[in-house]
Design an enzyme around this catalytic site. Structure first.
Site, mmCIF file in Angstrom:
data_model
loop_
_atom_site.group_PDB
_atom_site.id
_atom_site.type_symbol
_atom_site.label_atom_id
_atom_site.label_comp_id
_atom_site.label_asym_id
_atom_site.label_seq_id
_atom_site.Cartn_x
_atom_site.Cartn_y
_atom_site.Cartn_z
ATOM 1 N N SER A 1 -11.187 0.929 -4.113
ATOM 2 C CA SER A 1 -10.108 1.885 -4.374
ATOM 3 C C SER A 1 -8.723 1.310 -4.107
ATOM 4 O O SER A 1 -7.726 1.860 -4.558
ATOM 5 C CB SER A 1 -10.302 3.154 -3.535
ATOM 6 O OG SER A 1 -10.169 2.867 -2.155
ATOM 7 N N LYS B 1 -5.752 4.387 2.514
ATOM 8 C CA LYS B 1 -4.967 4.697 1.325
ATOM 9 C C LYS B 1 -3.476 4.517 1.616
ATOM 10 O O LYS B 1 -3.049 4.432 2.771
ATOM 11 C CB LYS B 1 -5.201 6.142 0.873
ATOM 12 C CG LYS B 1 -6.611 6.440 0.393
ATOM 13 C CD LYS B 1 -6.927 5.747 -0.915
ATOM 14 C CE LYS B 1 -8.315 6.113 -1.426
ATOM 15 N NZ LYS B 1 -9.386 5.560 -0.584
#
Length: 221
Positions: free
Chosen positions: A141, A179
């Site tokens: 990701s 993230k």
């Protein structure tokens, strides 16, 4: 480790600074890198800044400072297509041992892993003052930020982070993720660095910051 795009941009900025005495504009960097949008330049600069190669002076326009340059340890042809290997003389020092808390996709609060018996030896130049731990990355990701499956991320334990920094976030005291953080009013956006993943918006009260990215280690077998 730097991706080839990060390495190319770093050298371009260094050359421009030497020739002109000031930083290149985003349009100049976009043209030099052959990119269509400035967002790609923003991501590359953020990656270089997080790895300690570049510093942004936010109070001045077009103010970038190259802190250090990697030396090629091997010929480019000998390396994987998207990685530059850095060799720094300053790393020839006693290694620093930090706890390794396992894979970040495990879905457990960092505190639940605090009794780990696993440790990672890292060069002391990768950390400054403060408390650090390591996580093994699971998944792709954050691949466009140069963070790949199987990498080890070095995290500085802190709950004070700035917009745009890559963080370890704990959601609902259960779900841990790596993230890029953006604050949006009373909510927080957790952005992936892969177009195949959607941005996750979380109310601020449901999220706890477990630390921010300080360095990355990649091993080759």
């Amino acid at each position: 480790m730097l991706t080839r795009k990060q390495h190319k941009l770093l050298l371009f900025i260094e050359s421009h600074l030497k020739q002109t005495g000031f930083s290149p504009s985003f349009d100049e960097m976009k043209e030099a890198m052959g990119l269509r949008s400035k967002s790609g330049i923003h991501r590359l600069i953020s990656g270089l800044e997080e790895r300690g190669f570049l510093r942004r002076h936010h109070h001045r326009a077009r103010a970038l400072e190259v802190i250090q340059l990697p030396e090629m340890a091997e010929s480019p042809e000998a390396l994987p297509a998207n990685v530059i290997s850095g060799d720094f003389a300053r790393t020839a020092q006693p290694l620093h041992k930090i706890p390794l808390y396992g894979r970040i996709a495990a879905g457990l609060p960092i505190e639940a892993l605090s009794d780990t018996t696993s440790f990672l030896d890292i060069p002391p130049d990768l950390t400054g003052t403060g408390d650090y731990y390591a996580l093994e990355v699971a998944g792709d990701s954050m691949i466009d930020a140069g963070i790949m499956d199987g990498d080890y991320v070095i995290i500085k334990r802190t709950d004070s982070v700035e917009n745009g920094q890559i963080v370890v976030a704990l959601i609902d005291d259960n779900d841990v993720t790596l993230k890029r953080l953006r604050r949006k009013g009373n909510a927080i956006a957790l952005e992936a660095a892969n177009p195949n993943y959607e941005t996750r918006i979380v109310p601020a009260e449901r999220l706890k910051i477990q630390g921010r990215l300080a360095a990355l280690i990649r091993r080759y077998n």
